[in-house]
Design a protein around this motif. Structure first.
Motif, mmCIF file in Angstrom:
data_model
loop_
_atom_site.group_PDB
_atom_site.id
_atom_site.type_symbol
_atom_site.label_atom_id
_atom_site.label_comp_id
_atom_site.label_asym_id
_atom_site.label_seq_id
_atom_site.Cartn_x
_atom_site.Cartn_y
_atom_site.Cartn_z
ATOM 1 N N TYR A 153 12.652 -48.680 -33.270
ATOM 2 C CA TYR A 153 12.198 -47.292 -33.266
ATOM 3 C C TYR A 153 12.028 -46.679 -34.659
ATOM 4 C CZ TYR A 153 13.311 -47.701 -28.366
ATOM 5 O OH TYR A 153 13.346 -48.119 -27.064
ATOM 6 N N LYS A 156 7.207 -44.596 -36.625
ATOM 7 C CA LYS A 156 6.774 -43.565 -35.697
ATOM 8 C C LYS A 156 5.732 -44.111 -34.727
ATOM 9 C CE LYS A 156 7.576 -39.532 -38.573
ATOM 10 N NZ LYS A 156 6.977 -38.376 -39.274
ATOM 11 N N SER A 157 5.742 -43.549 -33.533
ATOM 12 C CA SER A 157 4.728 -43.904 -32.535
ATOM 13 C C SER A 157 3.357 -43.482 -33.034
ATOM 14 C CB SER A 157 5.018 -43.197 -31.217
ATOM 15 O OG SER A 157 6.232 -43.663 -30.680
ATOM 16 N N GLY A 158 2.352 -44.278 -32.672
ATOM 17 C CA GLY A 158 0.984 -43.952 -33.043
ATOM 18 C C GLY A 158 0.565 -44.483 -34.412
ATOM 19 N N LYS A 159 1.467 -45.138 -35.119
ATOM 20 C CA LYS A 159 1.135 -45.656 -36.453
ATOM 21 C C LYS A 159 0.661 -47.105 -36.401
ATOM 22 C CE LYS A 159 2.066 -41.901 -38.564
ATOM 23 N NZ LYS A 159 1.008 -41.133 -39.195
ATOM 24 N N ASN A 160 1.034 -47.815 -35.323
ATOM 25 C CA ASN A 160 0.638 -49.208 -35.185
ATOM 26 C C ASN A 160 0.541 -49.509 -33.680
ATOM 27 O OD1 ASN A 160 1.027 -52.124 -34.748
ATOM 28 N ND2 ASN A 160 1.226 -52.213 -36.974
ATOM 29 N N GLY A 161 -0.652 -49.802 -33.212
ATOM 30 C CA GLY A 161 -0.878 -50.042 -31.792
ATOM 31 C C GLY A 161 -0.076 -51.202 -31.241
ATOM 32 N N ASP A 164 3.490 -50.138 -30.834
ATOM 33 C CA ASP A 164 3.636 -49.245 -29.679
ATOM 34 C C ASP A 164 3.669 -50.041 -28.374
ATOM 35 O OD1 ASP A 164 3.692 -47.069 -31.375
ATOM 36 O OD2 ASP A 164 1.584 -46.531 -31.056
ATOM 37 N N ARG A 167 6.972 -51.856 -28.076
ATOM 38 C CA ARG A 167 8.030 -50.916 -27.679
ATOM 39 C C ARG A 167 8.003 -50.673 -26.174
ATOM 40 N NH1 ARG A 167 6.857 -46.784 -31.866
ATOM 41 N NH2 ARG A 167 7.979 -47.623 -33.601
ATOM 42 N N LYS A 168 6.794 -50.471 -25.644
ATOM 43 C CA LYS A 168 6.679 -50.244 -24.202
ATOM 44 C C LYS A 168 7.180 -51.447 -23.426
ATOM 45 C CE LYS A 168 2.962 -46.887 -24.404
ATOM 46 N NZ LYS A 168 1.567 -46.585 -24.169
#
Length: 174
Positions: A153, A156-161, A164, A167-168
């Motif tokens: 974590y 930050k979210s949205g910085k690397n697809g 992301d 993580r999901k």
């Protein structure tokens, strides 16, 4: 030397050892250092704030050596290691900014110079760049579970697809 050592960091230990083995000989430098010590002794709350601020600071000499060597190394560095190093730099930058803020009212020359170094525009630029990509609440971790969460974590979210999606998948499996 152990009985003299009340430093809080490895860097402080090295400075103490170097000052014992190679003491200052320049009169003006000695006077500047004595004025700084006197100001800190006279302002115990400032000294306490500075000590608390730097207590958990990692060894900057090692951090910078790692960062310099990793850029010149032919061995590719793992992304996890890069994130860990950035988190260490983030911690160091935040401590520097805190120290600069604590020394805002410093009267002696040496503490004013330290304040100016800690409030340098370059440090602020590095902080802004790190804050753009690394989560604000992400800090250096030492426990196994904390390190695992830090790795997952920190960015930050949205910085690397890809990150992301990973993580999901991790959250779905976990």
């Amino acid at each position: 030397m152990k009985f003299l050592n009340s430093t809080l960091t490895k860097m402080g230990e090295r400075v103490l050892r170097n000052n014992i083995l190679q003491p200052l000989t320049d009169k003006d430098s000695i006077i500047m250092r004595l004025e700084a010590v006197k100001e800190l002794v006279d302002n115990q709350s400032l000294l306490d704030e500075l000590r608390v601020s730097i207590k958990g600071l990692q060894d900057l000499d090692k951090i910078f050596a790692i960062l310099l060597l990793s850029n010149n190394s032919e061995v590719p560095e793992k992304s996890v290691d890069k994130v860990n190093h950035i988190i260490l730099v983030k911690q160091a930058v935040n401590v520097a900014i805190d120290v600069g803020n604590y020394l805002e009212g410093a009267r002696c020359t040496l503490l004013q110079q330290i304040r100016d170094i800690c409030k340098d525009d370059g440090i602020i630029a590095v902080k802004n760049l790190i804050d753009e990509y690394i989560n604000e609440d992400c800090d250096w971790a030492s426990g196994t579970l904390d390190i695992q969460n830090q790795r997952i974590y920190a960015v930050k979210s949205g910085k690397n697809g890809y990150l992301d999606m990973s993580r999901k998948a991790y959250n779905f499996v976990g």
